[in-house]
Design an enzyme around this catalytic site. Structure first.
Site, PDB file in Angstrom:
ATOM      1  N   LYS A 147      -8.865  49.898 107.447  1.00 30.43           N
ATOM      2  CA  LYS A 147     -10.322  50.011 107.327  1.00 30.43           C
ATOM      3  C   LYS A 147     -10.698  51.451 106.966  1.00 30.43           C
ATOM      4  O   LYS A 147      -9.948  52.378 107.271  1.00 30.43           O
ATOM      5  CB  LYS A 147     -10.992  49.679 108.676  1.00 30.43           C
ATOM      6  CG  LYS A 147     -10.913  48.220 109.084  1.00 30.43           C
ATOM      7  CD  LYS A 147     -11.570  48.031 110.446  1.00 30.43           C
ATOM      8  CE  LYS A 147     -11.431  46.602 110.938  1.00 30.43           C
ATOM      9  NZ  LYS A 147     -12.313  45.677 110.222  1.00 30.43           N
ATOM     10  N   GLU A 205      -7.226  39.476 110.596  1.00 34.34           N
ATOM     11  CA  GLU A 205      -6.232  39.166 111.638  1.00 34.34           C
ATOM     12  C   GLU A 205      -6.780  38.288 112.752  1.00 34.34           C
ATOM     13  O   GLU A 205      -6.033  37.568 113.404  1.00 34.34           O
ATOM     14  CB  GLU A 205      -5.659  40.467 112.230  1.00 34.34           C
ATOM     15  CG  GLU A 205      -6.457  41.100 113.369  1.00 34.34           C
ATOM     16  CD  GLU A 205      -7.861  41.552 112.988  1.00 34.34           C
ATOM     17  OE1 GLU A 205      -8.682  41.686 113.906  1.00 34.34           O
ATOM     18  OE2 GLU A 205      -8.149  41.784 111.802  1.00 34.34           O
ATOM     19  N   ARG A 243      -8.443  35.605 112.768  1.00 30.49           N
ATOM     20  CA  ARG A 243      -8.207  34.168 112.559  1.00 30.49           C
ATOM     21  C   ARG A 243      -6.756  33.787 112.837  1.00 30.49           C
ATOM     22  O   ARG A 243      -6.476  32.630 113.144  1.00 30.49           O
ATOM     23  CB  ARG A 243      -8.645  33.773 111.148  1.00 30.49           C
ATOM     24  CG  ARG A 243      -7.893  34.450 110.040  1.00 30.49           C
ATOM     25  CD  ARG A 243      -8.644  34.410 108.710  1.00 30.49           C
ATOM     26  NE  ARG A 243      -9.804  35.284 108.728  1.00 30.49           N
ATOM     27  CZ  ARG A 243     -10.632  35.437 107.693  1.00 30.49           C
ATOM     28  NH1 ARG A 243     -10.424  34.766 106.570  1.00 30.49           N
ATOM     29  NH2 ARG A 243     -11.660  36.261 107.776  1.00 30.49           N
ATOM     30  N   SER A 246      -3.840  46.877 105.653  1.00 28.43           N
ATOM     31  CA  SER A 246      -5.099  46.848 104.875  1.00 28.43           C
ATOM     32  C   SER A 246      -6.128  47.668 105.658  1.00 28.43           C
ATOM     33  O   SER A 246      -7.119  47.149 106.179  1.00 28.43           O
ATOM     34  CB  SER A 246      -5.594  45.411 104.700  1.00 28.43           C
ATOM     35  OG  SER A 246      -4.564  44.549 104.256  1.00 28.43           O
TER      36      SER A 246
END
Length: 486
Positions: A259, A331, A333, A257
């Site tokens: 950035k 990620e 967390r 995903s």
């Protein structure tokens, strides 16, 4: 050079008032400073300066800085001690002007609070220029006079702690990899006999069944490290420790995903949680605080490779809970989930984690304060009171069941790593996710994404990575150590 403070007049058009150091210097030069000041224009406003040359042979340049009102104390609207903030800001401006004049040394007026003055000087002069051939001239700040040397020294140590976090966060990600971060901390702490540093390799992480952490790390060629620091400052080494946990993503590309490329370079500071908690422990050791602290930092990179997590993958955390990774850029967390589970091994007095966790936190509070999510009002009060003194503020955010439902309503696993209404309350759903890995009754999660860097908001920090809220963590630990003494 010499930096002297001056207070604004209490009433319109009244004479400004020197600090005691300013008065003493004015007497030394037979009243010339006061005279020149009144000739040089209107009264000095807060944070503004005037420079005078050739007043005294010991000090070729004297900088007078405006401190604002003399009796400024705690401002309830601002949630900080305004007097201390005024001193930090004024001293920083004065010291930078001495640096511009290329003087190697500056003596600083304690301005009635030597600790705040030292913090302003040491924080205000710091700049990351390790990799430049052309560097600004170095300036050594010293206390003017000797009355408050202990408080001054304490301020220097506090500020150096924050500067250490700034250094780590600012350094490029090819210079501070997970293993280099760990080695650097080991070097910093090796002179303390009551500190043990464990650099845990990937094989150890695997035996701990930290599947969530490993799932992030596997996308990068850099091996992960679990850094564990034990500072045993307490009277009894078996006393329950304060446990600090910090997110240590030394570079965050977002993974699959990905950035956007604009501003991605700033993601070298995505280990700001690890940098601040480790720097707080270095500072606690330097201050010889009488309590035990354990620091835990899961360190890795989040990269998009053929081995990386894919959206929709399910991974298993240390406590057995399964997590659907719906967004690989959430990620932090995943690392913290496993580290928080591990933190429960130590019978902690309190567990405090720090992480540049969500862009949503920056949207909510900007750089004004660190967002704090906590299940303990006792812990909140300690953090809040510490932050009033340091000026590095905290603000309490909700941990409602409302947010928990949004991460536990998940098609494939026990939890999803993003809330099901993805844009809504992102900082709160991230905190709710972490809460699923906490059973301790005193836990706080500090989302420091908004305070990661400084443009011009904090006047005593230059532009760049901020190292916040290191001093608040140190002050909090100091208060906790007094608590256990009483």
């Amino acid at each position: 050079g010499l930096v002297l403070g001056i207070y604004s007049s209490e009433k319109e058009g009244g004479a400004a008032q020197f600090t005691s150091a300013g008065d003493a210097f004015d007497r030394l030069v037979s009243g010339k400073l006061r005279e020149l000041l009144s000739l040089s224009g209107p009264p000095l406003k807060k944070g503004k300066t005037r420079v005078f040359h050739g007043l005294h042979q010991d000090f070729p340049s004297v900088i007078v800085v405006g401190l604002g009102k003399k009796n400024a104390g705690v401002n309830d609207q601002e949630n900080w001690n305004e007097g201390k903030e005024n001193i930090r800001a004024a001293v920083a401006v004065g010291c930078r002007q001495i640096q511009d004049l290329e003087m190697p040394c500056v003596e600083v007026d304690p301005c009635g609070d030597a600790q705040a003055a030292a913090e302003g000087a040491v924080l205000g002069l710091h700049e990351y220029n390790e990799l430049k051939q052309k560097k600004k001239p170095g300036v050594t700040p010293q206390l003017h006079g000797s009355a408050e040397s202990e408080a001054w020294q304490k301020g220097v140590v506090y500020a150096e702690g924050q500067n250490l976090a700034r250094y780590l966060m600012e350094a490029p990600a090819n210079y501070i990899t997970p293993s280099k971060f760990a080695e650097y901390m080991e070097q910093k702490l090796k002179s303390f006999s009551n500190v043990k540093v464990h650099i845990r390799p990937e094989s150890w992480i695997a035996t701990q069944q930290m599947g969530a952490f490993l799932s992030v790390a596997k996308g990068s060629a850099e091996p992960p490290i679990f850094l564990e620091i034990h500072y045993l400052g307490g009277a009894n080494t078996n006393d329950s420790p304060l446990v600090f946990v910090g997110k240590g993503v030394t570079f965050d590309s977002g993974g699959i995903s990905l950035k956007p490329s604009s501003g991605m370079d700033a993601m070298r500071a995505d280990m700001g949680g690890a940098a601040t908690i480790c720097s707080a422990i270095v500072t606690a050791a330097a201050l010889n605080l009488p309590l035990n602290i354990i620091g835990l930092a899961p360190l890795c990179e989040n990269m998009p490779s053929g081995k990386a997590n894919k959206p929709g993958d399910v991974v298993r955390a240390k406590n057995g809970k399964t997590i659907q990774v719906d967004n690989t850029d959430a990620e932090g967390r995943l690392l913290l989930a496993d580290a928080l589970c591990y933190a429960h091994n130590f019978n902690a007095r309190a567990i405090v984690n720090a992480a540049t966790l969500t862009g949503a936190m920056d949207v909510a509070l900007g750089s004004a304060a660190t967002g704090v999510f906590t299940n303990s009002s006792w812990l909140w009060n300690h953090l809040y009171e510490a932050s009033i003194l340091t000026g590095d503020r905290v603000w309490r955010m909700p941990l409602f069941e409302h947010y928990t439902k949004q991460v536990t309503d998940c098609p494939l696993a026990d939890l999803s790593n993003i809330g099901k209404y993805s844009r809504a309350g992102g900082a709160c759903t991230a905190a709710a996710f972490l809460k699923e890995f906490v059973t301790a009754s005193h836990w706080a999660h500090l989302d420091i994404a908004g305070v990661m860097s400084n443009k011009d908001e904090v006047p005593y920090l230059r532009k760049g990575m901020a190292g916040r809220p290191t001093r608040t963590l140190v002050e909090f630990a100091a208060r906790l150590s007094q608590d256990s003494h009483n």
